[in-house]
Design an enzyme around this catalytic site. Structure first.
Site, short mmCIF file in Angstrom:
data_model
loop_
_atom_site.label_atom_id
_atom_site.label_comp_id
_atom_site.label_asym_id
_atom_site.label_seq_id
_atom_site.Cartn_x
_atom_site.Cartn_y
_atom_site.Cartn_z
N ARG A 1 25.00 -23.56 36.40
CA ARG A 1 24.09 -24.72 36.42
C ARG A 1 23.65 -25.10 35.01
O ARG A 1 23.58 -26.28 34.67
CB ARG A 1 22.88 -24.40 37.32
CG ARG A 1 21.77 -25.43 37.29
CD ARG A 1 22.24 -26.80 37.76
NE ARG A 1 21.17 -27.80 37.59
CZ ARG A 1 20.90 -28.42 36.45
NH1 ARG A 1 21.62 -28.17 35.37
NH2 ARG A 1 19.94 -29.31 36.38
N LEU B 1 14.28 -20.58 40.64
CA LEU B 1 14.21 -20.90 42.07
C LEU B 1 15.60 -20.77 42.68
O LEU B 1 16.57 -21.32 42.14
CB LEU B 1 13.70 -22.34 42.24
CG LEU B 1 13.46 -22.81 43.67
CD1 LEU B 1 12.30 -22.06 44.30
CD2 LEU B 1 13.17 -24.31 43.67
N PRO C 1 15.41 -22.80 35.86
CA PRO C 1 16.77 -22.43 36.25
C PRO C 1 16.83 -22.27 37.76
O PRO C 1 15.88 -21.73 38.36
CB PRO C 1 17.00 -21.10 35.52
CG PRO C 1 15.64 -20.55 35.26
CD PRO C 1 14.74 -21.74 35.10
N HIS C 2 17.88 -22.74 38.36
CA HIS C 2 17.89 -22.69 39.83
C HIS C 2 19.30 -22.58 40.37
O HIS C 2 20.28 -22.92 39.68
CB HIS C 2 17.18 -23.91 40.41
CG HIS C 2 17.83 -25.21 40.05
ND1 HIS C 2 18.70 -25.87 40.89
CD2 HIS C 2 17.75 -25.97 38.94
CE1 HIS C 2 19.11 -26.97 40.32
NE2 HIS C 2 18.55 -27.07 39.14
N ALA C 3 19.38 -22.11 41.60
CA ALA C 3 20.68 -21.94 42.25
C ALA C 3 20.53 -22.09 43.74
O ALA C 3 19.51 -21.71 44.31
CB ALA C 3 21.25 -20.56 41.92
#
Lengths: 163, 121
Positions: free
Chosen positions: A52, A104, A67-69
């Protein structure tokens, strides 16, 4: 209106986090999440976060990154809030170093042809996090918080205060 | 009636919502909040107020911009088609983001019934 309560049920706070650079930091955070939430695959999370970031930095400005996935195999959304020991270059949109991160991660939705995709709930939680981070004073309060419990209390309070 | 044509005086359950926001940071927060509500699209236009135009373009009003409510600074018009039942919640969101109604620097918002609607929205 959805709140962050889903993610905050599985929430980890890490203070004074040390890391060399962005990949090192993301690996550290993925390991930290997996150590506390055993159903989190640290390697998979790290790979998803890095992928990402390669698309575009999640440094949203004012010293904050999200930062997220969205991943298959997760049991529930979770959030890891990290405050860094030292500000770090994160390629943020305002070019300012990052001091606070809200990691998240949410279970991916599945399309009709069986492929994973970002869930609507994940997008809504990202929007809420981004909106809370725009509130005057919120970031300063988190930076000044003395303990992990204080950080979580501030986030819960801010989340509950707004529509 | 062709496919995608939903006609009725608001009976299809949608309204056209307008909101004028007077600070860019409020605009960002409002749009993020709309995403939280599941609103996936809206149009945003930078606009000028009556007072801004009059006080700069019409000599007799030069320097009298303060006579007009919030006549200076940036402002944006946000409009979108929303389910009727969401309007009250959106008003609450706008007030949460921009401050109490009635303050000069707060937002104004209104909605109208949509008589007919075609397309995705």
């Amino acid at each position: 209106m959805p709140k962050l309560s889903d993610a905050l049920q599985n929430c980890v706070v890490a203070l004074d986090v040390e890391a060399e650079d962005k990949p090192d930091l993301l690996m550290h955070l993925a390991d930290r999440a997996a150590a506390i939430l055993p159903w989190v695959d640290a390697d998979g999370l790290y790979a998803a976060l890095l992928a990402r970031e390669r698309e575009a930095s999640t440094g949203i400005g004012n010293g904050v990154a999200i930062p997220h996935a969205s991943m298959e195999g997760l049991q529930a959304p979770f959030c890891l809030m990290a405050r860094l020991a030292r500000p770090m270059d994160y390629d943020a949109i305002d070019h300012e170093p990052v001091r606070l991160l809200f990691l998240l991660a949410s279970p991916a939705s599945t399309t009709t042809d069986g492929k994973g995709m970002v869930s609507t709930r994940h997008v809504k939680m990202l929007a809420r996090l981004a909106r809370l981070c725009m509130r005057p004073g919120f970031i300063d309060e988190l930076l000044a918080a003395a303990t992990s419990e204080d950080v979580l209390a501030i986030v819960r309070q801010e989340d509950g205060r707004h529509v | 009636m062709s496919e995608g044509d939903r006609s009725s005086s608001g009976a299809d359950g949608r309204r056209l919502l307008f909101c004028i926001v007077k600070e860019h940071r409020h605009l960002d927060m409002l749009l993020a909040g709309m995403v939280e509500m599941g609103i996936a699209d809206a149009s945003v236009m930078p606009v000028e107020s009556m007072g801004q135009i009059l006080s700069t373009d019409v000599p007799i009003f030069a320097g009298l911009g303060s006579l007009f409510a919030a006549s200076s600074g940036e402002r944006y018009l946000v409009f979108c088609s929303v389910p009727s039942e969401d309007v009250i919640e959106i008003y609450a969101l706008i007030e949460d983001v921009c401050g109490p109604w009635g303050r000069v620097q707060s937002a104004v918002a209104w909605s109208i019934d949509i008589a007919s609607f075609r397309g995705v929205g």
